[in-house]
Design a protein around this motif. Structure first.
Motif, PDB file in Angstrom:
ATOM      1  N   LYS A   1       0.820  -1.205   0.000  1.00  0.00           N
ATOM      2  CA  LYS A   1       0.000   0.000   0.000  1.00  0.00           C
ATOM      3  C   LYS A   1       0.855   1.255   0.000  1.00  0.00           C
ATOM      4  O   LYS A   1       0.547   2.227  -0.686  1.00  0.00           O
ATOM      5  N   ALA A   2       1.947   1.242   0.750  1.00  0.00           N
ATOM      6  CA  ALA A   2       2.803   2.425   0.843  1.00  0.00           C
ATOM      7  C   ALA A   2       3.563   2.681  -0.457  1.00  0.00           C
ATOM      8  O   ALA A   2       3.948   3.815  -0.743  1.00  0.00           O
ATOM      9  N   ASP A   3       3.767   1.635  -1.260  1.00  0.00           N
ATOM     10  CA  ASP A   3       4.546   1.782  -2.495  1.00  0.00           C
ATOM     11  C   ASP A   3       3.834   2.643  -3.531  1.00  0.00           C
ATOM     12  O   ASP A   3       4.479   3.201  -4.426  1.00  0.00           O
ATOM     13  N   THR A   4       2.508   2.740  -3.426  1.00  0.00           N
ATOM     14  CA  THR A   4       1.747   3.518  -4.406  1.00  0.00           C
ATOM     15  C   THR A   4       1.003   4.689  -3.772  1.00  0.00           C
ATOM     16  O   THR A   4       0.251   5.383  -4.456  1.00  0.00           O
ATOM     17  N   ALA A   5       1.197   4.893  -2.474  1.00  0.00           N
ATOM     18  CA  ALA A   5       0.475   5.966  -1.779  1.00  0.00           C
ATOM     19  C   ALA A   5       0.937   7.335  -2.266  1.00  0.00           C
ATOM     20  O   ALA A   5       2.102   7.546  -2.588  1.00  0.00           O
ATOM     21  N   MET A   6      -0.013   8.277  -2.326  1.00  0.00           N
ATOM     22  CA  MET A   6       0.287   9.641  -2.729  1.00  0.00           C
ATOM     23  C   MET A   6       0.864  10.418  -1.548  1.00  0.00           C
ATOM     24  O   MET A   6       0.769  10.008  -0.401  1.00  0.00           O
ATOM     25  N   ALA A   7       1.452  11.576  -1.862  1.00  0.00           N
ATOM     26  CA  ALA A   7       2.055  12.415  -0.828  1.00  0.00           C
ATOM     27  C   ALA A   7       1.027  12.802   0.235  1.00  0.00           C
ATOM     28  O   ALA A   7      -0.071  13.242  -0.084  1.00  0.00           O
ATOM     29  N   LYS A   8       1.383  12.589   1.485  1.00  0.00           N
ATOM     30  CA  LYS A   8       0.574  12.948   2.661  1.00  0.00           C
ATOM     31  C   LYS A   8      -0.776  12.225   2.718  1.00  0.00           C
ATOM     32  O   LYS A   8      -1.645  12.581   3.512  1.00  0.00           O
TER      33      LYS A   8
END
Length: 221
Positions: A97-104
Motif C-alpha cells: 500500500k505504501a509503495d503507491t500511496a500519494m504524498a501525505k
C-alpha cells in the motif's frame, strides 16, 4: 521527559512524505524536508543539529523515518522512537500500500499512530534507556570475549580453556538477556495498568450517566 520533547515526525518513500505529525508551528517541516532531499540512499541512521534541535533519520529499503527532537533528548531515545514507528509502519503497509500511496495520503490514518508512539517513548524513556544500556553491555562483553578468544588461539592455548571462555561468555550474555526481559515485562505491566485505569474510568462514567438517566426517568414518572 516532557510531552514537548518530540516536535515533528514523518515517514517518506524516497523524497515523498507519506505521513507527518506535529502539534507545533515553525520551520521544522521545511528543514526536515531539505535534509530528506540530501540523505544518502543507503540504509543507515543520520542525525543533524540545527537551532537547539536534532533532526534524526532512519533510512531503510527506500523509506525514510524522521523525528525532530529537542537537543536535550538523547540520540538513542530518538532512534528508539524511529525503530518503533518503522516496525508499525511496515506492519500496516508492508503489503504494498505504501509503495503507491500519494504524498501525505496517510496523514489521517498514521498521523495519530505517530502521536501514540511519541507518547509511549516519552512515558517510558527511563526504561528504554536502561534496556539500551543492557544491550550495549552485552555487545561490549561479547566483543571483549571474542577478542580474548582470538588472542588465546594465537598463543596456542588448549581447546578446553577456549571452551571455558565461551561458556563464561554465554553465562554473562544470559544474565544481560534476563535483565532486558525483566525491563520489558515491567514496561508491559505499566502500560497494561494505564489501560485498565482508563477502562475503569470509562465504565464509571457510563454507570454514572446511566444512573442519572434512570433517576431522571423515575422522577418524571
Amino acid at each position: 521527559m516532557s510531552q514537548e520533547s518530540f516536535i515533528y515526525s514523518f515517514v517518506a518513500r524516497g523524497t515523498v512524505i507519506l505521513a507527518e505529525y506535529t502539534e507545533f508551528t515553525g520551520n521544522f517541516p521545511a528543514i526536515a524536508a531539505q535534509c530528506l532531499q540530501r540523505l544518502p540512499s543507503s540504509n543507515n541512521k543520520f542525525t543533524y543539529n540545527c537551532d537547539h534541535h536534532t533532526f534524526n533519520f532512519l533510512v531503510e529499503d527506500g523509506y525514510a523515518y524522521c523525528v525532530v527532537a529537542k537537543e536535550s533528548v538523547s540520540k538513542q531515545i530518538s532512534i528508539a522512537f524511529l525503530e518503533r514507528m518503522k516496525a508499525d509502519f511496515r506492519k500496516r503497509y508492508g503489503g504494498g500500500k505504501a509503495d503507491t500511496a500519494m504524498a501525505k495520503s496517510l496523514n489521517k490514518e498514521f498521523g495519530r499512530i505517530m502521536k501514540e508512539h511519541m507518547k509511549y517513548i516519552i512515558d517510558h524513556a527511563g526504561e528504554i534507556e536502561k534496556l539500551i544500556k543492557v544491550k550495549a553491555q552485552v555487545s561490549e562483553v561479547k566483543s571483549i570475549m571474542l577478542e580474548n578468544i582470538d588472542k588465546a588461539m594465537e598463543r596456542g592455548e588448549n581447546i578446553q580453556n577456549l571452551a571455558d571462555k565461551t561458556e563464561n561468555l554465554q553465562k554473562e550474555a544470559q544474565v544481560y538477556r534476563e535483565t532486558g526481559t525483566r525491563i520489558r515485562r515491567k514496561m508491559w505491566y505499566q502500560n497494561m495498568k494505564i489501560k485498565l485505569v482508563v477502562l475503569g474510568i470509562l465504565l464509571a462514567l457510563v454507570l454514572i450517566i446511566w444512573l442519572s438517566i434512570c433517576h431522571g426517568f423515575n422522577c418524571t414518572n
